[in-house]
Design a protein around this motif. Structure first.
Motif, PDB file in Angstrom:
ATOM      1  N   HIS A  30      43.138  28.948  36.115  1.00 53.27           N
ATOM      2  CA  HIS A  30      43.063  30.262  35.456  1.00 53.27           C
ATOM      3  C   HIS A  30      44.044  30.349  34.295  1.00 53.27           C
ATOM      4  O   HIS A  30      43.966  31.206  33.447  1.00 53.27           O
ATOM      5  CB  HIS A  30      43.339  31.393  36.452  1.00 53.27           C
ATOM      6  N   ALA A  44      48.239  38.949  39.914  1.00 49.54           N
ATOM      7  CA  ALA A  44      47.460  38.961  41.155  1.00 49.54           C
ATOM      8  C   ALA A  44      48.265  38.322  42.284  1.00 49.54           C
ATOM      9  O   ALA A  44      49.080  37.418  42.048  1.00 49.54           O
ATOM     10  CB  ALA A  44      46.147  38.213  40.950  1.00 49.54           C
ATOM     11  N   CYS A 190      38.962  49.583  37.401  1.00 46.63           N
ATOM     12  CA  CYS A 190      39.897  48.785  36.608  1.00 46.63           C
ATOM     13  C   CYS A 190      40.259  47.529  37.386  1.00 46.63           C
ATOM     14  O   CYS A 190      40.737  47.621  38.528  1.00 46.63           O
ATOM     15  CB  CYS A 190      41.138  49.613  36.316  1.00 46.63           C
ATOM     16  N   HIS A 192      41.562  43.257  36.546  1.00 46.50           N
ATOM     17  CA  HIS A 192      41.870  42.191  35.591  1.00 46.50           C
ATOM     18  C   HIS A 192      42.078  40.897  36.340  1.00 46.50           C
ATOM     19  O   HIS A 192      42.991  40.801  37.182  1.00 46.50           O
ATOM     20  CB  HIS A 192      43.148  42.517  34.819  1.00 46.50           C
ATOM     21  N   PRO A 193      41.253  39.867  36.071  1.00 45.02           N
ATOM     22  CA  PRO A 193      41.518  38.570  36.694  1.00 45.02           C
ATOM     23  C   PRO A 193      42.898  38.064  36.282  1.00 45.02           C
ATOM     24  O   PRO A 193      43.288  38.210  35.117  1.00 45.02           O
ATOM     25  CB  PRO A 193      40.425  37.667  36.120  1.00 45.02           C
ATOM     26  N   LEU A 194      43.619  37.587  37.210  1.00 47.65           N
ATOM     27  CA  LEU A 194      44.959  37.017  37.046  1.00 47.65           C
ATOM     28  C   LEU A 194      46.028  38.101  36.915  1.00 47.65           C
ATOM     29  O   LEU A 194      47.070  38.008  37.543  1.00 47.65           O
ATOM     30  CB  LEU A 194      45.029  36.061  35.850  1.00 47.65           C
ATOM     31  N   TYR A 196      47.581  41.886  34.476  1.00 45.98           N
ATOM     32  CA  TYR A 196      47.500  42.751  33.309  1.00 45.98           C
ATOM     33  C   TYR A 196      48.908  43.164  32.902  1.00 45.98           C
ATOM     34  O   TYR A 196      49.887  42.908  33.626  1.00 45.98           O
ATOM     35  CB  TYR A 196      46.642  43.988  33.604  1.00 45.98           C
ATOM     36  N   ARG A 228      38.108  45.174  44.999  1.00 48.59           N
ATOM     37  CA  ARG A 228      39.216  44.614  44.226  1.00 48.59           C
ATOM     38  C   ARG A 228      39.718  45.562  43.134  1.00 48.59           C
ATOM     39  O   ARG A 228      40.842  45.444  42.683  1.00 48.59           O
ATOM     40  CB  ARG A 228      38.790  43.291  43.573  1.00 48.59           C
TER      41      ARG A 228
ATOM     42  N   LEU B   8      37.062  30.951  34.167  1.00 47.11           N
ATOM     43  CA  LEU B   8      37.689  31.851  33.195  1.00 47.11           C
ATOM     44  C   LEU B   8      39.177  31.513  33.102  1.00 47.11           C
ATOM     45  O   LEU B   8      39.883  31.476  34.111  1.00 47.11           O
ATOM     46  CB  LEU B   8      37.514  33.316  33.611  1.00 47.11           C
ATOM     47  N   VAL B  10      42.933  32.052  30.900  1.00 43.34           N
ATOM     48  CA  VAL B  10      43.678  33.018  30.096  1.00 43.34           C
ATOM     49  C   VAL B  10      43.672  32.678  28.621  1.00 43.34           C
ATOM     50  O   VAL B  10      43.378  33.517  27.774  1.00 43.34           O
ATOM     51  CB  VAL B  10      45.135  33.070  30.593  1.00 43.34           C
ATOM     52  N   GLN B  40      41.966  28.728  46.866  1.00 39.84           N
ATOM     53  CA  GLN B  40      42.918  29.547  46.097  1.00 39.84           C
ATOM     54  C   GLN B  40      42.421  30.982  45.892  1.00 39.84           C
ATOM     55  O   GLN B  40      43.087  31.774  45.243  1.00 39.84           O
ATOM     56  CB  GLN B  40      43.171  28.910  44.726  1.00 39.84           C
ATOM     57  N   GLY B  41      41.256  31.293  46.421  1.00 40.45           N
ATOM     58  CA  GLY B  41      40.783  32.691  46.358  1.00 40.45           C
ATOM     59  C   GLY B  41      39.930  33.017  45.145  1.00 40.45           C
ATOM     60  O   GLY B  41      39.672  34.196  44.882  1.00 40.45           O
ATOM     61  N   TYR B  42      39.493  32.020  44.412  1.00 41.28           N
ATOM     62  CA  TYR B  42      38.596  32.287  43.286  1.00 41.28           C
ATOM     63  C   TYR B  42      37.259  32.800  43.822  1.00 41.28           C
ATOM     64  O   TYR B  42      36.812  32.391  44.893  1.00 41.28           O
ATOM     65  CB  TYR B  42      38.314  31.010  42.500  1.00 41.28           C
ATOM     66  N   ALA B  43      36.619  33.670  43.048  1.00 42.22           N
ATOM     67  CA  ALA B  43      35.233  34.048  43.335  1.00 42.22           C
ATOM     68  C   ALA B  43      34.354  33.130  42.498  1.00 42.22           C
ATOM     69  O   ALA B  43      34.502  33.086  41.273  1.00 42.22           O
ATOM     70  CB  ALA B  43      34.982  35.504  42.960  1.00 42.22           C
ATOM     71  N   VAL B  94      35.994  32.988  38.889  1.00 42.71           N
ATOM     72  CA  VAL B  94      36.894  34.052  38.449  1.00 42.71           C
ATOM     73  C   VAL B  94      38.070  34.082  39.413  1.00 42.71           C
ATOM     74  O   VAL B  94      37.885  34.181  40.630  1.00 42.71           O
ATOM     75  CB  VAL B  94      36.177  35.420  38.475  1.00 42.71           C
ATOM     76  N   GLY B  95      39.284  33.983  38.864  1.00 42.99           N
ATOM     77  CA  GLY B  95      40.465  33.935  39.714  1.00 42.99           C
ATOM     78  C   GLY B  95      40.737  35.258  40.403  1.00 42.99           C
ATOM     79  O   GLY B  95      40.104  36.277  40.121  1.00 42.99           O
ATOM     80  N   ARG B  96      41.706  35.232  41.294  1.00 40.43           N
ATOM     81  CA  ARG B  96      42.125  36.464  41.960  1.00 40.43           C
ATOM     82  C   ARG B  96      42.532  37.491  40.924  1.00 40.43           C
ATOM     83  O   ARG B  96      42.982  37.144  39.842  1.00 40.43           O
ATOM     84  CB  ARG B  96      43.338  36.184  42.838  1.00 40.43           C
ATOM     85  N   SER B  97      42.396  38.749  41.294  1.00 46.51           N
ATOM     86  CA  SER B  97      42.607  39.774  40.281  1.00 46.51           C
ATOM     87  C   SER B  97      43.636  40.795  40.730  1.00 46.51           C
ATOM     88  O   SER B  97      43.974  40.910  41.913  1.00 46.51           O
ATOM     89  CB  SER B  97      41.286  40.464  39.987  1.00 46.51           C
ATOM     90  N   ALA B  98      44.125  41.511  39.732  1.00 46.68           N
ATOM     91  CA  ALA B  98      44.996  42.651  39.968  1.00 46.68           C
ATOM     92  C   ALA B  98      44.250  43.882  39.478  1.00 46.68           C
ATOM     93  O   ALA B  98      43.683  43.868  38.386  1.00 46.68           O
ATOM     94  CB  ALA B  98      46.299  42.471  39.202  1.00 46.68           C
ATOM     95  N   GLY B  99      44.237  44.925  40.271  1.00 46.14           N
ATOM     96  CA  GLY B  99      43.627  46.162  39.805  1.00 46.14           C
ATOM     97  C   GLY B  99      44.470  46.732  38.689  1.00 46.14           C
ATOM     98  O   GLY B  99      45.659  46.500  38.624  1.00 46.14           O
ATOM     99  N   GLY B 100      43.864  47.454  37.775  1.00 46.34           N
ATOM    100  CA  GLY B 100      44.614  47.953  36.631  1.00 46.34           C
ATOM    101  C   GLY B 100      44.925  49.435  36.705  1.00 46.34           C
ATOM    102  O   GLY B 100      44.621  50.083  37.669  1.00 46.34           O
TER     103      GLY B 100
END
Lengths: 241, 100
Positions: A30, A44, A190, A192-194, A196, A228, B8, B10, B40-43, B94-100
């Protein structure tokens, strides 16, 4: 930012590329996000280097005397008031519960997010954004891609749930329930992969890759997308409406 | 459609991974990579041939050299395993994500 490039002779684009080459060598496909001065990253869970998000942040150390320490001080609650259109803090001070209404109105928060998103743009490579757009064109076809270039948004109805998704560049995805009688905003999603940059709408990935992640998750596993995402009501500044 | 895995990334937009279908070495390397991504948790989202339909792969079957995709049987309502061959499937990770 321009001064930093002049001092080191390294451009932001070169730094970003070097980070990706390092990441791929280590099996982290990633990639690694580019730190931007003064913008904190939220990464993440499972990102391989826990301290990475602190790069570029000012030292948070402060000194206080034991004369001015209030043992009872602390934040009890915070919410954004729809009625007041401002944040509300409830806190303890000197043993008493107090409240503070933020002087900053919602449009000021939106402006800050916009401005900080512009700053975060340093982290992205233009060629990465172009590649992402080429991928998006393959996914949605020429017509819809043309509209995306002009408007920054794509609409698609889910084949599973029939909800309508408005995928927006650099903004949360709006989800609508559309019937013959009405159209209602369910939530703004909202994700964001990886990771934000906090206080912005900018993800660590280029904007179109963020959109592609939303689009593909909606098509492939809608439940996972909702699980997510952060789900914002339409009236919150973070919803970007 | 020939098989490709797009991850995907960066800074690069996406990493496009293709394989020589005749190469045993490529096959083993690809399988290892896909299994590592899943761990690793990728989708991993696989695309149906010539269609907009996508599904999420929940595993990888080495013997079949295929992504495992659960599908609901319309008649019984039960979930069954189906397979999408790696060498003929377009997939995006698509790697693991963080909500925004």
């Amino acid at each position: 930012m321009a001064t930093a490039e002049a001092e080191t002779g390294i451009t932001w684009a070169q730094l970003t590329l070097a980070l990706q080459q390092l990441a791929i060598e280590r099996g982290h496909y990633h990639g690694y996000p580019t730190p931007v001065d003064g913008l904190r990253m939220e990464l993440a869970a499972g990102f391989p280097y826990p301290g990475y998000a602190e790069i570029g942040m000012p030292d948070a150390t402060f000194v206080c005397t034991n004369r001015d320490v209030d043992e009872t001080a602390g934040i009890r609650n915070y919410w954004f008031s729809k009625r007041l259109r401002r944040g509300v803090w409830i806190y303890m001070e000197q043993g008493r519960i107090r409240h503070l209404i933020e002087p900053k109105a919602d449009y000021a928060i939106r402006f800050e997010q916009l401005f900080n998103t512009l700053r975060a743009g340093l982290a992205w490579r233009v060629d990465a954004e172009i590649r992402a757009q080429q991928k998006l064109r393959d996914l949605v076809g020429e017509d819809r891609f043309g509209r995306y270039l002009c408007t920054g948004a794509i609409m698609e109805r889910s084949r599973r749930s029939s909800l309508v998704y408005v995928f927006r560049r650099l903004l949360p995805t709006i989800v609508l329930r559309s019937t013959d009688e009405s159209v209602r905003v369910l939530a703004c999603l909202c994700l964001h992969p990886l990771g934000y940059y906090t206080g912005t709408h900018a993800g660590c990935m280029v904007p179109t890759d963020d959109l592609i992640a939303h689009l593909l998750l909606m098509r492939a596993d809608e439940h996972m997308l909702w699980r997510r995402c952060n789900q914002h009501p339409a009236w919150l500044p973070q919803a970007g409406i | 459609m020939s098989g490709v895995l797009e991850i995907l990334n960066v800074g690069l937009g996406d990493l496009k991974i293709t394989w020589d279908p005749e190469s045993e070495e490529d096959r083993q390397r690809a399988q290892k990579m896909i299994e590592a991504l899943l761990r690793q948790g990728y989708a991993i989202l696989v695309q149906d041939e010539d269609s907009e339909l996508h599904a999420r792969a929940t595993g990888f079957d080495r013997e079949r050299d295929a992504y495992v995709v659960p599908e609901e049987d319309q008649a019984t309502g039960r979930t069954k395993r189906t397979y999408r061959r790696r060498t003929t499937t377009r997939a995006t990770a698509v790697g693991r994500s963080a909500g925004g």
